[in-house]
Motif scaffolding. Structure first.
Motif, PDB file in Angstrom:
ATOM      1  N   ARG A 110       0.818  -1.214   0.000  1.00  0.00           N
ATOM      2  CA  ARG A 110       0.000   0.000   0.000  1.00  0.00           C
ATOM      3  C   ARG A 110       0.850   1.261   0.000  1.00  0.00           C
ATOM      4  N   HIS A 111       2.046   1.216   0.628  1.00  0.00           N
ATOM      5  CA  HIS A 111       2.935   2.379   0.615  1.00  0.00           C
ATOM      6  C   HIS A 111       3.631   2.529  -0.738  1.00  0.00           C
ATOM      7  N   ILE A 112       3.921   1.423  -1.389  1.00  0.00           N
ATOM      8  CA  ILE A 112       4.502   1.485  -2.740  1.00  0.00           C
ATOM      9  C   ILE A 112       3.521   2.172  -3.689  1.00  0.00           C
ATOM     10  N   GLU A 113       2.251   1.797  -3.581  1.00  0.00           N
ATOM     11  CA  GLU A 113       1.235   2.406  -4.444  1.00  0.00           C
ATOM     12  C   GLU A 113       1.046   3.883  -4.119  1.00  0.00           C
ATOM     13  N   LYS A 114       1.244   4.239  -2.864  1.00  0.00           N
ATOM     14  CA  LYS A 114       1.020   5.619  -2.424  1.00  0.00           C
ATOM     15  C   LYS A 114       2.180   6.534  -2.797  1.00  0.00           C
ATOM     16  N   PHE A 115       3.412   6.091  -2.529  1.00  0.00           N
ATOM     17  CA  PHE A 115       4.588   6.943  -2.723  1.00  0.00           C
ATOM     18  C   PHE A 115       5.315   6.674  -4.049  1.00  0.00           C
ATOM     19  N   GLY A 116       5.275   5.426  -4.506  1.00  0.00           N
ATOM     20  CA  GLY A 116       6.017   5.059  -5.704  1.00  0.00           C
ATOM     21  C   GLY A 116       7.432   4.610  -5.378  1.00  0.00           C
ATOM     22  N   VAL A 117       7.920   3.647  -6.122  1.00  0.00           N
ATOM     23  CA  VAL A 117       9.276   3.126  -5.915  1.00  0.00           C
ATOM     24  C   VAL A 117      10.345   4.193  -6.151  1.00  0.00           C
ATOM     25  N   PRO A 118      10.197   5.077  -7.160  1.00  0.00           N
ATOM     26  CA  PRO A 118      11.237   6.104  -7.374  1.00  0.00           C
ATOM     27  C   PRO A 118      11.484   6.984  -6.150  1.00  0.00           C
ATOM     28  N   PHE A 119      10.453   7.272  -5.378  1.00  0.00           N
ATOM     29  CA  PHE A 119      10.642   8.094  -4.187  1.00  0.00           C
ATOM     30  C   PHE A 119      11.477   7.357  -3.140  1.00  0.00           C
ATOM     31  N   ALA A 120      11.199   6.065  -2.947  1.00  0.00           N
ATOM     32  CA  ALA A 120      11.999   5.263  -2.014  1.00  0.00           C
ATOM     33  C   ALA A 120      13.442   5.171  -2.496  1.00  0.00           C
ATOM     34  N   ARG A 121      13.628   5.060  -3.791  1.00  0.00           N
ATOM     35  CA  ARG A 121      14.987   5.021  -4.348  1.00  0.00           C
ATOM     36  C   ARG A 121      15.726   6.324  -4.042  1.00  0.00           C
ATOM     37  N   GLN A 122      15.015   7.435  -4.135  1.00  0.00           N
ATOM     38  CA  GLN A 122      15.614   8.736  -3.828  1.00  0.00           C
ATOM     39  C   GLN A 122      16.033   8.808  -2.356  1.00  0.00           C
ATOM     40  N   LEU A 123      15.195   8.303  -1.454  1.00  0.00           N
ATOM     41  CA  LEU A 123      15.535   8.301  -0.029  1.00  0.00           C
ATOM     42  C   LEU A 123      16.768   7.449   0.250  1.00  0.00           C
ATOM     43  N   LEU A 124      16.845   6.289  -0.377  1.00  0.00           N
ATOM     44  CA  LEU A 124      18.005   5.421  -0.186  1.00  0.00           C
ATOM     45  C   LEU A 124      19.273   6.060  -0.740  1.00  0.00           C
ATOM     46  N   HIS A 125      19.139   6.769  -1.839  1.00  0.00           N
ATOM     47  CA  HIS A 125      20.299   7.455  -2.418  1.00  0.00           C
ATOM     48  C   HIS A 125      20.793   8.541  -1.455  1.00  0.00           C
ATOM     49  N   LEU A 126      19.855   9.276  -0.843  1.00  0.00           N
ATOM     50  CA  LEU A 126      20.233  10.283   0.153  1.00  0.00           C
ATOM     51  C   LEU A 126      20.907   9.635   1.358  1.00  0.00           C
ATOM     52  N   PHE A 127      20.376   8.487   1.778  1.00  0.00           N
ATOM     53  CA  PHE A 127      20.948   7.776   2.922  1.00  0.00           C
ATOM     54  C   PHE A 127      22.397   7.377   2.645  1.00  0.00           C
ATOM     55  N   VAL A 128      22.647   6.803   1.487  1.00  0.00           N
ATOM     56  CA  VAL A 128      23.998   6.368   1.143  1.00  0.00           C
ATOM     57  C   VAL A 128      24.924   7.565   0.969  1.00  0.00           C
ATOM     58  N   THR A 129      24.447   8.618   0.311  1.00  0.00           N
ATOM     59  CA  THR A 129      25.255   9.814   0.085  1.00  0.00           C
ATOM     60  C   THR A 129      25.675  10.470   1.397  1.00  0.00           C
ATOM     61  N   HIS A 130      24.728  10.591   2.329  1.00  0.00           N
ATOM     62  CA  HIS A 130      25.015  11.241   3.613  1.00  0.00           C
ATOM     63  C   HIS A 130      25.804  10.345   4.555  1.00  0.00           C
ATOM     64  N   SER A 131      25.835   9.041   4.276  1.00  0.00           N
ATOM     65  CA  SER A 131      26.558   8.117   5.148  1.00  0.00           C
ATOM     66  C   SER A 131      28.038   8.462   5.250  1.00  0.00           C
ATOM     67  N   GLU A 132      28.630   8.824   4.119  1.00  0.00           N
ATOM     68  CA  GLU A 132      30.061   9.146   4.118  1.00  0.00           C
ATOM     69  C   GLU A 132      30.347  10.370   4.987  1.00  0.00           C
TER      70      GLU A 132
END
Length: 335
Positions: free
Chosen positions: A104-126
């Motif tokens: 239900r969250h995938i349908e609501k937000f979309g996979v591209p948005f989750a991908r963007q969050l993960l990219h931010l997570f990895v980028t800020h990790s360093e």
């Protein structure tokens, strides 16, 4: 299971509790978080196989404990005990997995948005943990959204169902002689038994209901009915508050959190819940997504009036944690 829970979540906890780390918790924070995990675990419902343990036992944590921490306990236990930058960085990880694990969250937000969050997570990790944090597991998070696009929610391609089934397979082996043949024969026997006993109403049905533990304690509606302490509905097990406080909360289709006081069945077999609703709802966090979008609320002001609710109006089960002078409600994701 391996990439997210036993991989990145475990790595983060090891860094926060490690001896030599720029992001290490203070001894006071370590104690506070440990006590909070143990305390909040009393509120974990029956759907969870394991309760949370102290950070001093981190080496013995199982994958399900890391999962529970990431999705439910972590945002509460870490609140106010780590730097804001670390906390919001963790919320990037928390929110992205909340989306990718739920249809239900995938349908609501979309996979591209989750991908963007993960990219931010990895980028800020360093920036937060240093270049040495960027191991293969962390990099692989960038491809997690691709797996969801190919196979659906994360649980569709997770090792959890296989790990959970192993204990059942082990129970089918009665001797060390020819174990595979034993398992094959027992599974065939079970398959035939299930096929013969199958009827039109099973736990897999969308509106499957089963009531257990009859009682006469009330409260009751203004019609003739039988009273029960437990209700199996879809994948959830609900209980009345006097029987189990951890299993008495549900989320309605209207997005309201109910505390169940009684479960009744009328003369026609219809199942109803009698309970009281929380009346005030606020966001728990607003970065990177407003928590209300995940049905995560700060709630208070439980109504004095008992309402009647048909069980088909129940959307999901909730975990409700005490939080300051309020409560925190998390809608269950993995069912």
């Amino acid at each position: 299971m391996h990439l997210v829970c036993l991989g990145v979540m475990k790595k983060l906890l090891r860094i926060w509790t490690g001896r030599a780390s720029r992001a290490k918790m203070s001894s006071t924070a370590f104690q506070n978080v440990s006590e909070k995990i143990v305390f909040l675990s009393k509120c974990i419902p029956v759907e969870f196989n394991r309760k949370g343990r102290s950070l001093s036992q981190l080496a013995d944590w199982k994958a399900t404990e890391f999962r529970t921490f990431l999705l439910y306990i972590g945002p509460v236990a870490l609140y106010g005990n780590v730097d804001l930058a670390i906390y919001e960085h963790f919320l990037l990880f928390h929110c992205s997995i909340m989306i990718l694990i739920s249809k239900r969250h995938i349908e609501k937000f979309g996979v591209p948005f989750a991908r963007q969050l993960l990219h931010l997570f990895v980028t800020h990790s360093e920036k937060i943990y240093g270049l040495e944090f960027l191991v293969y597991n962390v990099h692989s998070l960038l491809h997690l959204a691709d797996d969801v696009e190919n196979f659906g929610p994360l649980d569709n391609s997770s090792a959890f169902p296989f790990e959970n089934y192993l204990h059942h397979l082990k129970s089918l082996v009665q001797s060390p002689n020819k174990p595979l043949q034993q398992i094959n024969r027992r599974l065939k026997e079970i398959e035939m038994t299930v096929y013969e006993k199958h009827d039109s109403t099973s736990p897999d049905d969308e509106h499957f209901c089963k009531c257990e533990l009859s009682h006469f304690l009330g409260p009751t509606p203004n019609f003739s009915c039988k009273q029960y302490k437990k209700l199996h509905y879809k994948d959830f097990i609900f209980s009345i508050a006097s029987y189990s406080e951890a299993n008495c909360f549900c989320l309605t289709l209207e997005g309201l959190v109910f505390k169940i006081e009684n479960i009744v069945v009328d003369n026609n077999g219809a199942v109803f819940i009698l309970g009281r609703r929380f009346q005030d709802y606020r966001s728990f966090y607003k970065y990177p997504v407003d928590s209300k979008e995940f049905y995560v609320y700060r709630i208070q002001n439980l109504s004095e009036y008992i309402e009647l609710l048909h069980c088909h109006k129940v959307f999901s089960k909730c975990i409700v944690f005490p939080f300051k002078q309020e409560w925190l409600s998390f809608s269950l994701l993995h069912h």
